[in-house]
Design a protein around this motif. Structure first.
Motif, PDB file in Angstrom:
ATOM      1  N   LEU A 591      25.615  89.728 -44.272  1.00 18.89           N
ATOM      2  CA  LEU A 591      26.268  88.898 -43.255  1.00 18.89           C
ATOM      3  C   LEU A 591      27.078  87.762 -43.860  1.00 18.89           C
ATOM      4  O   LEU A 591      27.288  86.726 -43.213  1.00 18.89           O
ATOM      5  CB  LEU A 591      25.225  88.333 -42.281  1.00 18.89           C
ATOM      6  CG  LEU A 591      24.541  89.361 -41.373  1.00 18.89           C
ATOM      7  CD1 LEU A 591      23.393  88.716 -40.602  1.00 18.89           C
ATOM      8  CD2 LEU A 591      25.547  89.991 -40.393  1.00 18.89           C
ATOM      9  N   GLY A 592      27.564  87.965 -45.071  1.00 16.44           N
ATOM     10  CA  GLY A 592      28.326  86.902 -45.719  1.00 16.44           C
ATOM     11  C   GLY A 592      29.576  86.513 -44.966  1.00 16.44           C
ATOM     12  O   GLY A 592      30.040  85.372 -45.058  1.00 16.44           O
ATOM     13  N   GLU A 593      30.161  87.464 -44.215  1.00 14.20           N
ATOM     14  CA  GLU A 593      31.388  87.193 -43.477  1.00 14.20           C
ATOM     15  C   GLU A 593      31.110  86.859 -42.008  1.00 14.20           C
ATOM     16  O   GLU A 593      32.041  86.790 -41.212  1.00 14.20           O
ATOM     17  CB  GLU A 593      32.314  88.407 -43.554  1.00 14.20           C
ATOM     18  CG  GLU A 593      32.717  88.790 -44.971  1.00 14.20           C
ATOM     19  CD  GLU A 593      33.531  90.065 -45.004  1.00 14.20           C
ATOM     20  OE1 GLU A 593      34.019  90.485 -43.924  1.00 14.20           O
ATOM     21  OE2 GLU A 593      33.701  90.636 -46.097  1.00 14.20           O
ATOM     22  N   ALA A 594      29.872  86.661 -41.655  1.00 16.53           N
ATOM     23  CA  ALA A 594      29.517  86.448 -40.246  1.00 16.53           C
ATOM     24  C   ALA A 594      28.529  85.292 -40.119  1.00 16.53           C
ATOM     25  O   ALA A 594      27.335  85.503 -39.865  1.00 16.53           O
ATOM     26  CB  ALA A 594      28.928  87.730 -39.656  1.00 16.53           C
ATOM     27  N   PRO A 595      28.986  84.050 -40.309  1.00 12.65           N
ATOM     28  CA  PRO A 595      28.067  82.904 -40.250  1.00 12.65           C
ATOM     29  C   PRO A 595      27.369  82.744 -38.909  1.00 12.65           C
ATOM     30  O   PRO A 595      26.233  82.274 -38.842  1.00 12.65           O
ATOM     31  CB  PRO A 595      28.978  81.710 -40.551  1.00 12.65           C
ATOM     32  CG  PRO A 595      30.367  82.189 -40.260  1.00 12.65           C
ATOM     33  CD  PRO A 595      30.372  83.650 -40.578  1.00 12.65           C
TER      34      PRO A 595
END
Length: 761
Positions: A591-595
């Motif tokens: 989930l690095g691109e979905a804070p």
């Protein structure tokens, strides 16, 4: 308000008109006072009027079916007009396009969540055009978890504008600066001079007072929004005064009961009506044609009686020759096998593609693959389908629980052969909707029966076995899921292909025949919850093959997300296990691109005590899913009861944007958990020789108090506009339960419902 007609044509000069239309912004949703022309009250715009007693009246276009939308929307108006919640009355909306649901159409676009979060020029242009078209179409529908999201800005602006008009009217009347005026509890007052006037005293002048540059209150000034207040419908539902469709009682009213041929797609042949007409209290028997047969709604017989009991006895006494489906009887086992084969072998329409999934999959260090399946589901609203209709003196009047009053009106007009302006619709409370009341089959039937009853009002009701046996079902579906992992256990590729019937073209054929085209376009609902993952996997190919099983299908709570979340989050858990990783840590890494998703997942895990010891015989499962603009993470503590999964505790976290009514958010999430658990454990529709085998609630059990877990709801604070809440709590339930069962027993469940032995892999 004057109704505008949108004309879309071919080329030449008309093309220039289309270009001009595209360049203009969507028409204002504030509305003009003449939208309420003829009313004794004073309209300040299309949404707000002041009654003769000074009460604020909110023109309410959305249906209340237990989701609390009347409370939330009333709160928006109370906030901007500085009045108490009980000082706002709700009056039915008319059929002006002003009251159409724009957000439902924009939400139906097959966009990836990341495209919505960071839209490019193409996405912005697409949403712009769909918003404009939806505004002109003006379809008033309660569905898609969009009511608050859709009216968040229009209602606040309408109420703020009404407030500004009232303040301006007082300023002009008293010749005093508007900046010194105050609005409070239905009164405009001027503290320095002590002058005061109620809303009703200023309403007529306010209606013609021009204002400009109006903005809703800033968040810092809110006193109502964000507070937990008593729901506006509670008192009436407690004391029994609330009016549902089945509560309608009119002078000289008769009652009707439907009887279909047992087989889906079947019809009654020769009918002996004499035994029915011989019974006391039975008035007549009416043969009903197959309205909208292209998408379901089979031919049937209706028995009319002086009471519902008389009509039911007459329906049982009919001697009917049963005809099956002309194309052959349906069988759910055979359909499931076909879906599985299609999912395994077909290409389908690609809803999302990133990188080169085929190459990445071929070069992966290890592979995981699995088939997931879901059955047909019925709606089983506690209040079965019903409609009261009267056809007299060239007019049609309807009383019914519906999510689409405009479509109900159009269906009644088609059947009765009158203009839509000759149809009046009275929307009652809905005893559950869940998408079933987006259909208008019962309206068409009730009007046809009423036409045969000499001007008497007739209430048509479907007995429970007819309701379950002739529903528009949640489609059965299958998904063949494949993934590749590298040597470190990182997911490098996803190649997913699902199969199942498309809802939107079938629904449009039934309810919007003028707009339903001859070809099926890709239906976002078939693949939602699969193509729109938040996980950062570099190579993806997510496709769906739309099938035509012949089973009538329709919208069901959470639509495609209701089963696709089970597929996707169950499989992600399998990938975590294959990688030897903790399911929580595995997801957080992806989930690095979905804070936003990370925050929700972390909150749910923290509040659930993820990683801490549990009593013997318990384990935790989790799932994360976004639907209808909201992100929900759910952790379920699972135990075994009679060899089946049992939910002991459910901890959910949600980001649904700005929360208007906190108690309402919690209630909707609790409702979704209950609804989702019942479906995950018991929900299925079996079709044998064309006939649905489930007949009543014992065949499709609701969750009992003894089976109900402790449920906790935790909200991530947000300043974004509100997103959906009626449905997003349902999709994570089944995968979290199944993942907890695997953690407890090591048995992977890939087929719904989870309680049967056939659920195991």
């Amino acid at each position: 308000m004057k109704r505008r007609t949108l004309l879309l044509a071919g080329a030449g000069a008309t093309g220039a008109l289309i270009v001009g239309f595209a360049a203009l912004p969507p028409r204002s949703r504030l509305g003009e006072p003449d939208a309420l022309e003829g009313a004794p009250e004073v309209a300040l715009n299309g949404w707000i009027r002041i009654g003769a007693d000074g009460a604020v009246q909110l023109v309410m276009p959305r249906s209340e079916m237990g989701q609390g939308v009347h409370t939330a929307l009333t709160m928006l108006v109370a906030e901007e007009l500085d009045v108490a919640l009980d000082a706002v009355q709700r009056v039915p909306a008319g059929f002006d396009s002003l009251y159409g649901n724009v957000a439902m159409f924009v939400g139906g676009l097959p966009l990836h969540p990341q495209d919505r979060e960071h839209p490019g020029a193409g996405v912005r242009a697409t949403e712009w055009m769909v918003r404009k078209l939806a505004r002109e179409l003006g379809l008033n529908a309660t569905g898609g978890s969009t009511s608050v999201a859709d009216l968040w800005e229009p209602l606040r602006l309408a109420a703020a504008t009404a407030r500004a008009k009232l303040l301006g009217a007082a300023s002009l009347a008293w010749r005093l600066p508007v900046a010194e005026m105050r609005c409070e509890a239905g009164v405009i007052h001027h503290p320095p001079s002590g002058q005061r006037a109620g809303f009703r005293d200023l309403a007529a002048r306010a209606a013609i007072t021009p204002v400009s540059g109006v903005q809703p209150k800033p968040r810092s000034a809110w006193r109502v929004i964000g507070q937990s207040v008593p729901r506006v419908d509670v008192a009436a539902k407690v004391d029994g005064s609330a009016g549902f469709g089945l509560d309608v009682r009119l002078l000289d009213q008769w009652f009707a009961v439907i009887r279909h041929a047992p087989a889906l797609g079947g019809s009654p042949g020769a009918v002996d009506v004499a035994p029915a007409l011989a019974l006391p209290g039975v008035e007549r028997v009416v043969r009903l044609p197959p309205y909208a047969a292209a998408g379901g709604a089979d031919a049937a017989m209706a028995v009319v009686g002086r009471t519902t009991w008389h009509a039911m006895q007459g329906a049982r006494a009919l001697r009917v020759e049963r005809r099956g489906r002309p194309a052959g009887d349906l069988d759910s086992v055979a359909i499931a096998a076909d879906l599985a084969a299609t999912a395994r072998g077909g290409d389908g329409h690609v809803f999302h593609s990133r990188g080169d999934a085929a190459t990445a999959l071929a070069s992966a260090a290890s592979h995981v693959e699995a088939l997931y399946e879901a059955p047909y589901l019925a709606h089983v609203t506690l209040e079965p389908p019903n409609c009261t209709a009267r056809v007299a003196a060239g007019r049609v009047t309807l009383w019914l629980p519906t999510q689409v009053p405009g479509l109900a009106r159009a269906a009644a007009a088609r059947v009765a052969g009158v203009d839509e302006d000759a149809v009046d619709v009275h929307v009652t409370y809905l005893g559950g909707g869940f998408g079933r009341r987006l259909e208008v089959d019962v309206v068409a039937q009730a009007v046809r029966i009423a036409m045969d009853c000499g001007g008497r009002p007739v209430q048509l009701v479907w007995p429970r076995d007819e309701d379950i046996g002739h529903d528009f079902y949640r489609p059965a579906a299958a998904a063949w899921l494949r993934a590749g992992l590298d040597a470190e256990g990182r997911v490098t590729a996803l190649d997913w292909h699902s199969a199942g019937d498309a809802i939107v073209p079938r629904w449009m054929a039934r309810t919007l025949p003028a707009l339903a085209g001859p070809f099926d376009l890709p239906d976002k609902t078939t693949a939602e919850g699969l193509y729109d993952l938040p996980y950062a996997v570099p190579h993806q190919r997510i496709a769906h093959s739309a099938t035509r099983s012949g089973v009538p299908v329709g919208y069901w709570r959470a639509v495609g997300h209701s089963h696709n979340a089970f597929f996707s989050e169950g499989f992600v858990d399998e990938l975590a296990h294959a990688a030897g990783a903790d399911p929580l840590a595995f997801r957080l890494r992806l989930l690095g691109e979905a804070p936003r998703h990370r925050a929700v997942l972390a909150l749910a895990a923290e509040r659930a005590g993820w990683g801490t010891p549990l009593p013997e015989g318990r384990a935790r499962g989790l799932a994360l899913h976004e639907s209808f603009g909201s992100v929900v993470a759910m952790v379920i503590e699972v135990s075994a009861r009679d060899g089946r999964p049992h939910a002991e505790r459910v901890v959910a976290a949600v980001d649904c944007g700005t929360v208007v009514h906190p108690d309402g958010v919690a209630q909707q999430l609790e409702s979704a958990v209950m609804f989702g658990l019942a479906a995950a454990l018991h929900g299925r529709v079996d079709i044998v020789a064309g006939v649905v085998q489930q007949k009543n609630l014992p065949d499709l059990p609701l969750l009992t108090l003894a089976d109900t877990p402790a449920i906790e709801t935790h909200v991530v604070a947000s300043e974004h506009p509100p997103t959906g809440m009626g449905e997003p709590g349902l999709p994570p339930v089944a995968p979290a339960l199944a993942n907890g069962w695997f953690a407890l027993t090591g048995q992977r469940l890939r087929r719904l419902p989870l309680a049967g032995p056939e659920a195991a892999a």
